[in-house]
Design a protein around this motif. Structure first.
Motif, PDB file in Angstrom:
ATOM      1  N   SER A 131      -6.949 -30.108 129.335  1.00 20.72           N
ATOM      2  CA  SER A 131      -5.492 -30.282 129.430  1.00 20.72           C
ATOM      3  C   SER A 131      -4.782 -29.015 129.886  1.00 20.72           C
ATOM      4  N   HIS A 132      -5.400 -27.854 129.648  1.00 20.89           N
ATOM      5  CA  HIS A 132      -4.729 -26.585 129.935  1.00 20.89           C
ATOM      6  C   HIS A 132      -5.083 -26.007 131.307  1.00 20.89           C
ATOM      7  N   LYS A 133      -5.943 -26.698 132.061  1.00 22.75           N
ATOM      8  CA  LYS A 133      -6.279 -26.201 133.396  1.00 22.75           C
ATOM      9  C   LYS A 133      -5.060 -26.382 134.308  1.00 22.75           C
ATOM     10  N   PRO A 134      -4.776 -25.379 135.157  1.00 26.43           N
ATOM     11  CA  PRO A 134      -3.557 -25.426 135.992  1.00 26.43           C
ATOM     12  C   PRO A 134      -3.408 -26.722 136.792  1.00 26.43           C
ATOM     13  N   ALA A 135      -4.512 -27.224 137.350  1.00 25.63           N
ATOM     14  CA  ALA A 135      -4.415 -28.445 138.167  1.00 25.63           C
ATOM     15  C   ALA A 135      -4.035 -29.649 137.302  1.00 25.63           C
ATOM     16  N   VAL A 136      -4.562 -29.707 136.072  1.00 28.29           N
ATOM     17  CA  VAL A 136      -4.267 -30.831 135.187  1.00 28.29           C
ATOM     18  C   VAL A 136      -2.818 -30.751 134.700  1.00 28.29           C
ATOM     19  N   LEU A 137      -2.341 -29.526 134.463  1.00 26.30           N
ATOM     20  CA  LEU A 137      -0.934 -29.341 134.083  1.00 26.30           C
ATOM     21  C   LEU A 137      -0.005 -29.854 135.192  1.00 26.30           C
ATOM     22  N   LYS A 138      -0.406 -29.617 136.430  1.00 23.92           N
ATOM     23  CA  LYS A 138       0.398 -30.086 137.562  1.00 23.92           C
ATOM     24  C   LYS A 138       0.472 -31.609 137.568  1.00 23.92           C
ATOM     25  N   VAL A 139      -0.673 -32.270 137.345  1.00 29.08           N
ATOM     26  CA  VAL A 139      -0.709 -33.739 137.313  1.00 29.08           C
ATOM     27  C   VAL A 139       0.141 -34.263 136.159  1.00 29.08           C
ATOM     28  N   ARG A 140       0.007 -33.603 134.995  1.00 23.42           N
ATOM     29  CA  ARG A 140       0.796 -34.014 133.829  1.00 23.42           C
ATOM     30  C   ARG A 140       2.290 -33.954 134.139  1.00 23.42           C
ATOM     31  N   ASP A 141       2.712 -32.895 134.813  1.00 24.40           N
ATOM     32  CA  ASP A 141       4.136 -32.751 135.155  1.00 24.40           C
ATOM     33  C   ASP A 141       4.594 -33.848 136.112  1.00 24.40           C
ATOM     34  N   TRP A 142       3.719 -34.245 137.049  1.00 25.27           N
ATOM     35  CA  TRP A 142       4.080 -35.346 137.949  1.00 25.27           C
ATOM     36  C   TRP A 142       4.331 -36.616 137.148  1.00 25.27           C
ATOM     37  N   TYR A 143       3.466 -36.882 136.165  1.00 23.17           N
ATOM     38  CA  TYR A 143       3.615 -38.095 135.358  1.00 23.17           C
ATOM     39  C   TYR A 143       4.882 -38.038 134.505  1.00 23.17           C
ATOM     40  N   LEU A 144       5.161 -36.898 133.923  1.00 16.86           N
ATOM     41  CA  LEU A 144       6.369 -36.778 133.100  1.00 16.86           C
ATOM     42  C   LEU A 144       7.631 -36.887 133.952  1.00 16.86           C
ATOM     43  N   ASP A 145       7.616 -36.285 135.142  1.00 16.65           N
ATOM     44  CA  ASP A 145       8.769 -36.400 136.050  1.00 16.65           C
ATOM     45  C   ASP A 145       9.005 -37.866 136.446  1.00 16.65           C
ATOM     46  N   SER A 146       7.924 -38.574 136.741  1.00 16.77           N
ATOM     47  CA  SER A 146       8.046 -39.980 137.147  1.00 16.77           C
ATOM     48  C   SER A 146       8.548 -40.831 135.988  1.00 16.77           C
ATOM     49  N   PHE A 147       8.047 -40.556 134.778  1.00 17.81           N
ATOM     50  CA  PHE A 147       8.507 -41.298 133.603  1.00 17.81           C
ATOM     51  C   PHE A 147      10.001 -41.073 133.399  1.00 17.81           C
ATOM     52  N   ARG A 148      10.435 -39.829 133.520  1.00 18.26           N
ATOM     53  CA  ARG A 148      11.859 -39.504 133.327  1.00 18.26           C
ATOM     54  C   ARG A 148      12.732 -40.227 134.348  1.00 18.26           C
ATOM     55  N   GLU A 149      12.308 -40.268 135.588  1.00 15.31           N
ATOM     56  CA  GLU A 149      13.091 -40.948 136.627  1.00 15.31           C
ATOM     57  C   GLU A 149      13.191 -42.454 136.346  1.00 15.31           C
ATOM     58  N   LEU A 150      12.075 -43.048 135.952  1.00 15.00           N
ATOM     59  CA  LEU A 150      12.078 -44.486 135.663  1.00 15.00           C
ATOM     60  C   LEU A 150      12.977 -44.816 134.479  1.00 15.00           C
ATOM     61  N   ARG A 151      12.931 -43.981 133.436  1.00 13.75           N
ATOM     62  CA  ARG A 151      13.733 -44.236 132.245  1.00 13.75           C
ATOM     63  C   ARG A 151      15.213 -43.948 132.485  1.00 13.75           C
ATOM     64  N   SER A 152      15.499 -43.105 133.459  1.00 14.42           N
ATOM     65  CA  SER A 152      16.899 -42.770 133.759  1.00 14.42           C
ATOM     66  C   SER A 152      17.558 -43.823 134.638  1.00 14.42           C
ATOM     67  N   PHE A 153      16.732 -44.673 135.233  1.00 25.50           N
ATOM     68  CA  PHE A 153      17.290 -45.669 136.150  1.00 25.50           C
ATOM     69  C   PHE A 153      17.926 -46.796 135.336  1.00 25.50           C
ATOM     70  N   PRO A 154      19.162 -47.165 135.655  1.00 27.32           N
ATOM     71  CA  PRO A 154      19.862 -48.202 134.866  1.00 27.32           C
ATOM     72  C   PRO A 154      19.236 -49.583 135.054  1.00 27.32           C
ATOM     73  N   ASP A 155      19.688 -50.535 134.253  1.00 27.05           N
ATOM     74  CA  ASP A 155      19.196 -51.915 134.362  1.00 27.05           C
ATOM     75  C   ASP A 155      19.409 -52.449 135.771  1.00 27.05           C
ATOM     76  N   ILE A 156      18.481 -53.306 136.199  1.00 26.56           N
ATOM     77  CA  ILE A 156      18.514 -53.851 137.563  1.00 26.56           C
ATOM     78  C   ILE A 156      19.069 -55.273 137.495  1.00 26.56           C
ATOM     79  N   ASN A 157      20.287 -55.441 137.994  1.00 28.16           N
ATOM     80  CA  ASN A 157      20.954 -56.748 137.902  1.00 28.16           C
ATOM     81  C   ASN A 157      21.337 -57.336 139.257  1.00 28.16           C
ATOM     82  N   HIS A 158      21.399 -56.503 140.273  1.00 31.22           N
ATOM     83  CA  HIS A 158      21.878 -56.955 141.582  1.00 31.22           C
ATOM     84  C   HIS A 158      20.936 -56.470 142.684  1.00 31.22           C
ATOM     85  N   GLU A 159      21.141 -57.029 143.894  1.00 30.15           N
ATOM     86  CA  GLU A 159      20.299 -56.666 145.035  1.00 30.15           C
ATOM     87  C   GLU A 159      20.380 -55.176 145.353  1.00 30.15           C
ATOM     88  N   ASN A 160      21.559 -54.590 145.228  1.00 31.59           N
ATOM     89  CA  ASN A 160      21.700 -53.161 145.508  1.00 31.59           C
ATOM     90  C   ASN A 160      20.889 -52.329 144.515  1.00 31.59           C
TER      91      ASN A 160
END
Length: 366
Positions: free
Chosen positions: A76-105
């Motif tokens: 878990s502490h290897k630099p390359a694995v830390l980079k992958v972990r950060d990608w996953y956390l960034d993606s999770f944050r973006e998905l959770r920040s996105f509001p409910d999807i109700n319309h085509e837009n």
């Protein structure tokens, strides 16, 4: 440089949210379901698909982010694995920040966002392979990679299988927006895919690589009914056949490099069964010693002499980095198939790629 903990770069609220969503139940889908649902990509169906992904993707990504923080042997502490972990956390944050999807837009904006998430994760496999290499450098040389590190192998199987599923769901949703889809295609799925044609294209790509590396390449002969088709994802089959043919070409080329005789061809046989489509790839490359067979599906074994670079400028080479075969087997298993290798040391190797032609297997959810 001190290792940066996830909590130092991400808020406590986010990390709590990750734990919460990582404990939720995943929902699997089958190839047949994706094909039937996607056959009518109406605005309403695309909205339903986006709403499903809005809930499902954070669960799958959170599970992997949690695992990435608690791997054994300090992985878990290897630099390359830390980079992958950060990608996953960034993606999770973006998905959770996105509001409910109700319309085509909303659906359109969400689709653009997940398209970018998919791009962010493009280099996950070579980056994780680099992390594994970083781990190998620090391990006791007496350690048995194949017995003592079973926990890491099992994690990587789960991790890569989950990645296949995440990319399939995102890719399928995005592809359904194509205003001019290819004939008989439903998103990523080709409803009348020719395994002969895909095998031919993958073989030519592998032979081109072999030519670049060695200056010549054995022939590849393909046998089977050219008119036979079944529903599958051509990109997945191409990846698997390419990897297997590449390995066979390399083995044959290196075994016959100093011979005056013409190198024997690789043979591909496509068999159409009731339940399975089986693709057999046979070579006369000398085979694999029986003692080495258990290692070929592990992630810490590679015959490559070259090393991955930290900048990940890794053009495909004939010798891989210990990921090709195990990941190919995961692609096969994702839709209910499998990959088996049978070797005759001193002669050659047969690879049996089994693909379910029924399309009704639920995707395996690690």
């Amino acid at each position: 440089m001190a290792v940066k903990k996830a909590s130092e770069g991400f808020s406590k609220e986010l990390m709590k949210d990750v734990q919460k969503w990582g404990g939720m139940k995943q929902t699997g889908v089958s190839l047949r379901y994706m094909m039937e649902f996607g056959s009518q990509p109406t605005p309403r169906n695309l909205l339903i698909s986006a709403q499903f992904l809005h809930k499902e993707l954070p669960i799958r990504i959170a599970r992997r982010a949690i695992e990435l923080q608690s791997l054994p042997y300090g992985l878990s502490h290897k630099p390359a694995v830390l980079k992958v972990r950060d990608w996953y956390l960034d993606s999770f944050r973006e998905l959770r920040s996105f509001p409910d999807i109700n319309h085509e837009n909303d659906e359109s904006d969400f689709t653009q966002m997940i398209k970018m998430i998919k791009v962010r994760h493009n280099n996950v496999v070579p980056t994780m392979a680099l992390g594994v290499q970083q781990l190998k450098k620090d391990l006791n040389p007496k350690i048995n990679y194949y017995k003592d590190l079973d926990e890491i192998h099992q994690f990587l199987d789960r991790f890569y299988l989950s990645r296949i599923g995440i990319r399939m769901l995102i890719g399928q949703h995005v592809a359904l927006h194509d205003p001019n889809p290819l004939p008989d295609c439903v998103g990523y799925i080709h409803t009348k895919m020719s395994p002969i044609e895909v095998s031919r294209n993958a073989s030519e790509d592998a032979r081109s690589l072999c030519f670049r590396e060695y200056g010549s390449a054995p022939d590849v002969n393909i046998y089977g009914d050219p008119s036979f088709t079944f529903p599958y994802v051509p990109d997945h089959l191409h990846l698997m056949v390419f990897e297997l043919v590449k390995n066979s070409l390399r083995a044959v080329q290196e075994r016959h490099m100093d011979s005056d005789k013409v190198a024997p061809p690789i043979r591909i046989i496509v068999a159409d069964g009731v339940e399975d489509v089986t693709i057999k790839i046979s070579d006369e490359g000398g085979g694999i010693p029986r003692s080495g067979l258990p290692r070929i599906f592990t992630y810490l074994y590679s015959t490559a002499s070259e090393q991955l670079n930290d900048d990940l400028e890794t053009a495909t080479t004939m010798a891989g980095y210990g990921c090709g075969l195990p990941i190919s087997r995961l692609y096969a298993r994702y839709f209910g198939g499998d990959l088996q290798i049978i070797s005759m040391e001193g002669y050659g190797t047969d690879a049996y790629l089994h693909l379910s032609r029924l399309g009704d297997s639920q995707e395996p959810l690690p």
